[in-house]
Structures are given as C-alpha cells and as structure tokens.
Design a protein around this motif. Structure first.
Motif, PDB file in Angstrom:
ATOM      1  N   LEU A   1       1.464  17.835  -8.046  1.00 11.16           N
ATOM      2  CA  LEU A   1       2.158  19.115  -7.826  1.00 11.16           C
ATOM      3  C   LEU A   1       1.167  20.277  -7.842  1.00 11.16           C
ATOM      4  CD1 LEU A   1       5.474  18.605  -9.829  1.00 11.16           C
ATOM      5  CD2 LEU A   1       5.190  18.751  -7.340  1.00 11.16           C
ATOM      6  N   GLY A   2       0.174  20.213  -8.739  1.00 15.33           N
ATOM      7  CA  GLY A   2      -0.867  21.254  -8.801  1.00 15.33           C
ATOM      8  C   GLY A   2      -1.648  21.307  -7.493  1.00 15.33           C
ATOM      9  N   MET A   3      -2.041  20.157  -7.004  1.00 15.45           N
ATOM     10  CA  MET A   3      -2.826  20.130  -5.767  1.00 15.45           C
ATOM     11  C   MET A   3      -1.966  20.569  -4.579  1.00 15.45           C
ATOM     12  SD  MET A   3      -5.401  16.872  -6.163  1.00 15.45           S
ATOM     13  CE  MET A   3      -4.282  15.633  -6.802  1.00 15.45           C
ATOM     14  N   ARG A   4      -0.667  20.234  -4.624  1.00 15.23           N
ATOM     15  CA  ARG A   4       0.208  20.655  -3.521  1.00 15.23           C
ATOM     16  C   ARG A   4       0.348  22.172  -3.451  1.00 15.23           C
ATOM     17  NH1 ARG A   4       5.460  16.689  -3.223  1.00 15.23           N
ATOM     18  NH2 ARG A   4       4.429  14.892  -2.248  1.00 15.23           N
ATOM     19  N   GLU A   5       0.279  22.843  -4.627  1.00 18.27           N
ATOM     20  CA  GLU A   5       0.357  24.313  -4.603  1.00 18.27           C
ATOM     21  C   GLU A   5      -0.777  24.874  -3.761  1.00 18.27           C
ATOM     22  OE1 GLU A   5       2.079  25.309  -8.975  1.00 18.27           O
ATOM     23  OE2 GLU A   5       0.521  26.679  -8.192  1.00 18.27           O
TER      24      GLU A   5
ATOM     25  N   THR B   1       0.825  -1.218   0.000  1.00 21.16           N
ATOM     26  CA  THR B   1       0.000   0.000   0.000  1.00 21.16           C
ATOM     27  C   THR B   1       0.855   1.261   0.000  1.00 21.16           C
ATOM     28  OG1 THR B   1      -0.128  -0.085   2.417  1.00 21.16           O
ATOM     29  CG2 THR B   1      -1.973  -1.030   1.193  1.00 21.16           C
ATOM     30  N   ASN B   2       2.120   1.134   0.337  1.00 21.99           N
ATOM     31  CA  ASN B   2       3.001   2.305   0.377  1.00 21.99           C
ATOM     32  C   ASN B   2       4.408   1.921  -0.081  1.00 21.99           C
ATOM     33  OD1 ASN B   2       3.324   5.087   0.949  1.00 21.99           O
ATOM     34  ND2 ASN B   2       4.500   4.547   2.755  1.00 21.99           N
ATOM     35  N   PRO B   3       4.556   1.711  -1.429  1.00 22.72           N
ATOM     36  CA  PRO B   3       5.860   1.274  -1.917  1.00 22.72           C
ATOM     37  C   PRO B   3       6.937   2.338  -1.733  1.00 22.72           C
ATOM     38  CG  PRO B   3       4.314   1.609  -3.736  1.00 22.72           C
ATOM     39  CD  PRO B   3       3.564   1.852  -2.476  1.00 22.72           C
ATOM     40  N   ASP B   4       8.176   1.927  -1.747  1.00 22.89           N
ATOM     41  CA  ASP B   4       9.315   2.846  -1.590  1.00 22.89           C
ATOM     42  C   ASP B   4       9.438   3.725  -2.838  1.00 22.89           C
ATOM     43  OD1 ASP B   4      11.743   4.067  -1.363  1.00 22.89           O
ATOM     44  OD2 ASP B   4      12.825   2.255  -0.738  1.00 22.89           O
ATOM     45  N   PRO B   5       9.364   5.078  -2.700  1.00 28.54           N
ATOM     46  CA  PRO B   5       9.443   5.935  -3.887  1.00 28.54           C
ATOM     47  C   PRO B   5      10.783   5.878  -4.603  1.00 28.54           C
ATOM     48  CG  PRO B   5       9.311   7.257  -1.890  1.00 28.54           C
ATOM     49  CD  PRO B   5       9.185   5.820  -1.471  1.00 28.54           C
ATOM     50  N   SER B   6      11.784   5.241  -3.991  1.00 31.64           N
ATOM     51  CA  SER B   6      13.052   5.100  -4.740  1.00 31.64           C
ATOM     52  C   SER B   6      12.955   3.939  -5.729  1.00 31.64           C
ATOM     53  CB  SER B   6      14.225   4.895  -3.776  1.00 31.64           C
ATOM     54  OG  SER B   6      14.070   3.694  -3.069  1.00 31.64           O
ATOM     55  N   ASP B   7      11.801   3.234  -5.766  1.00 37.19           N
ATOM     56  CA  ASP B   7      11.606   2.180  -6.765  1.00 37.19           C
ATOM     57  C   ASP B   7      11.669   2.782  -8.171  1.00 37.19           C
ATOM     58  OD1 ASP B   7      11.227   0.480  -4.696  1.00 37.19           O
ATOM     59  OD2 ASP B   7       9.111   0.044  -5.092  1.00 37.19           O
ATOM     60  N   ALA B   8      12.102   1.964  -9.144  1.00 34.61           N
ATOM     61  CA  ALA B   8      12.237   2.434 -10.528  1.00 34.61           C
ATOM     62  C   ALA B   8      10.910   3.017 -11.024  1.00 34.61           C
ATOM     63  CB  ALA B   8      12.651   1.266 -11.405  1.00 34.61           C
ATOM     64  N   GLY B   9      10.975   4.164 -11.713  1.00 33.58           N
ATOM     65  CA  GLY B   9       9.793   4.742 -12.348  1.00 33.58           C
ATOM     66  C   GLY B   9       8.957   5.621 -11.442  1.00 33.58           C
ATOM     67  N   MET B  10       9.305   5.685 -10.175  1.00 28.40           N
ATOM     68  CA  MET B  10       8.487   6.496  -9.290  1.00 28.40           C
ATOM     69  C   MET B  10       9.059   7.907  -9.163  1.00 28.40           C
ATOM     70  SD  MET B  10       7.006   4.589  -6.031  1.00 28.40           S
ATOM     71  CE  MET B  10       6.469   3.032  -6.643  1.00 28.40           C
ATOM     72  N   ASP B  11       8.153   8.891  -9.113  1.00 23.10           N
ATOM     73  CA  ASP B  11       8.625  10.274  -8.988  1.00 23.10           C
ATOM     74  C   ASP B  11       9.105  10.511  -7.550  1.00 23.10           C
ATOM     75  OD1 ASP B  11       8.466  13.128 -10.325  1.00 23.10           O
ATOM     76  OD2 ASP B  11       7.778  13.316  -8.257  1.00 23.10           O
ATOM     77  N   GLN B  12      10.340  11.001  -7.439  1.00 23.94           N
ATOM     78  CA  GLN B  12      10.955  11.131  -6.099  1.00 23.94           C
ATOM     79  C   GLN B  12      10.252  12.167  -5.229  1.00 23.94           C
ATOM     80  OE1 GLN B  12      13.663   9.080  -5.013  1.00 23.94           O
ATOM     81  NE2 GLN B  12      12.672   8.125  -6.769  1.00 23.94           N
ATOM     82  N   THR B  13       9.796  13.244  -5.868  1.00 21.21           N
ATOM     83  CA  THR B  13       9.217  14.336  -5.072  1.00 21.21           C
ATOM     84  C   THR B  13       7.787  14.057  -4.655  1.00 21.21           C
ATOM     85  OG1 THR B  13      10.552  15.829  -6.387  1.00 21.21           O
ATOM     86  CG2 THR B  13       8.841  16.830  -5.043  1.00 21.21           C
ATOM     87  N   THR B  14       6.992  13.515  -5.584  1.00 25.53           N
ATOM     88  CA  THR B  14       5.560  13.350  -5.286  1.00 25.53           C
ATOM     89  C   THR B  14       5.225  11.933  -4.844  1.00 25.53           C
ATOM     90  OG1 THR B  14       5.040  12.705  -7.553  1.00 25.53           O
ATOM     91  CG2 THR B  14       4.961  15.071  -7.031  1.00 25.53           C
TER      92      THR B  14
ATOM     93  N   ALA C   1       4.505   9.695  -6.931  1.00 23.67           N
ATOM     94  CA  ALA C   1       3.571   9.166  -7.931  1.00 23.67           C
ATOM     95  C   ALA C   1       4.241   8.115  -8.816  1.00 23.67           C
ATOM     96  CB  ALA C   1       3.035  10.299  -8.799  1.00 23.67           C
ATOM     97  N   GLY C   2       3.413   7.220  -9.368  1.00 23.68           N
ATOM     98  CA  GLY C   2       3.930   6.161 -10.232  1.00 23.68           C
ATOM     99  C   GLY C   2       3.959   6.543 -11.692  1.00 23.68           C
ATOM    100  N   LYS C   3       3.281   7.658 -12.077  1.00 24.50           N
ATOM    101  CA  LYS C   3       3.225   8.071 -13.487  1.00 24.50           C
ATOM    102  C   LYS C   3       3.383   9.579 -13.577  1.00 24.50           C
ATOM    103  CE  LYS C   3       0.230   4.322 -14.999  1.00 24.50           C
ATOM    104  NZ  LYS C   3      -1.147   3.884 -14.883  1.00 24.50           N
ATOM    105  N   PRO C   4       4.057  10.072 -14.653  1.00 26.60           N
ATOM    106  CA  PRO C   4       4.306  11.515 -14.765  1.00 26.60           C
ATOM    107  C   PRO C   4       3.034  12.357 -14.711  1.00 26.60           C
ATOM    108  CG  PRO C   4       5.583  10.325 -16.409  1.00 26.60           C
ATOM    109  CD  PRO C   4       4.704   9.308 -15.740  1.00 26.60           C
ATOM    110  N   LEU C   5       1.930  11.884 -15.334  1.00 22.48           N
ATOM    111  CA  LEU C   5       0.700  12.681 -15.309  1.00 22.48           C
ATOM    112  C   LEU C   5       0.189  12.855 -13.885  1.00 22.48           C
ATOM    113  CD1 LEU C   5      -1.548  11.669 -18.352  1.00 22.48           C
ATOM    114  CD2 LEU C   5      -0.629  13.932 -17.764  1.00 22.48           C
ATOM    115  N   ALA C   6       0.252  11.780 -13.116  1.00 17.89           N
ATOM    116  CA  ALA C   6      -0.182  11.846 -11.721  1.00 17.89           C
ATOM    117  C   ALA C   6       0.732  12.783 -10.944  1.00 17.89           C
ATOM    118  CB  ALA C   6      -0.180  10.463 -11.101  1.00 17.89           C
TER     119      ALA C   6
END
Ligand SMILES: C=C(O[C@@H]1C=C(C(=O)O)C=C[C@H]1O)C(=O)O
Length: 109
Positions: A35-39, A10-23, A25-30
């Motif tokens: 990032l928009g919602m975080r603003e 339910t909470n994979p490690d964001p350092s896994d391949a393909g995951m965005d480090q900052t957010t 998220a598993g996909k660039p669109l997400a």
C-alpha cells in the motif's frame, strides 16, 4: 521473466484464504508495504498524466505557430530524434511510447 497470470502457482487467486483482497499479498506486513509503494505509484502516474497533457498542449502550439507562419505541420527529422531517444532509454517499448506521445500532440499521421 513475466509470470504467467493464468498459472495458479505463480499467480494464485487472491480470494484464497488469508490473502489480502486489495493488494493480493499473502501476509499483512507485505500488504502494508505494498500500500505504501502504491501511494508513490499513484503520485508518479498523476505526474506522468500532467506532463503528458502539458507536452501535448505544447506540441499543438508549436504546430499552430509553424503552420501560421506558412511552415509544415510536421518535422519528421525531429520526430525521429524523439523516437530514437525513447528507444535508447526504454528499448522497443520506448518506441511505442514515443509514437503515442507524438500522436497525442500532432494527431495521427
Ligand atoms: C512539436 C513539434 O511539431 C511536431 C510535433 C513533435 C512533437 O510532438 O515532439 C515533433 C515534431 C513535429 O512533427 C516540433 O517541431 O517541435
């Protein structure tokens, strides 16, 4: 309801391949959407901080005015109303928020 943060399914490690480090998220669109919602979240947090500080200053001013007039430091019936309002709106966490809010203005009991 709340996902277990230690559970990798339910909470994979964001350092896994393909995951965005900052957010996380598993996909660039997400990631962009997040990032928009975080603003907006950051704007809301700043508004909450500003309102918190304004309330605290007002509460201190009320206390000073009342004590200078020979009155009490606290009015517990009024504090109870405030705690009840927060609990009615937010549930048990509302009680905790209200107690912190009151303490930030009038100091500890
Ligand atoms: C600010 C006041 O003084 C104190 C602080 C309160 C508050 O922070 O809301 C409420 C009641 C009082 O104990 C007040 O009486 O309104």
């Amino acid at each position: 309801m709340t996902a277990d943060v230690m559970d990798p399914s339910t909470n994979p490690d964001p350092s896994d391949a393909g995951m965005d480090q900052t957010t996380g998220a598993g996909k660039p669109l997400a990631a962009n959407e997040i990032l928009g919602m975080r603003e907006r979240i950051d704007e809301i947090d700043q508004a909450l901080i500003d309102l918190w500080l304004e309330r605290s200053r007002l509460s201190q001013a009320v206390g000073k005015t009342r004590m200078a007039s020979g009155g009490t430091r606290l009015v517990l019936a009024r504090e109870r109303e405030i705690v009840d309002r927060f609990r009615a709106a937010l549930g048990p966490d509302g009680t905790q928020v209200a107690l912190l809010l009151l303490r930030s203005g009038r100091g500890p009991l």
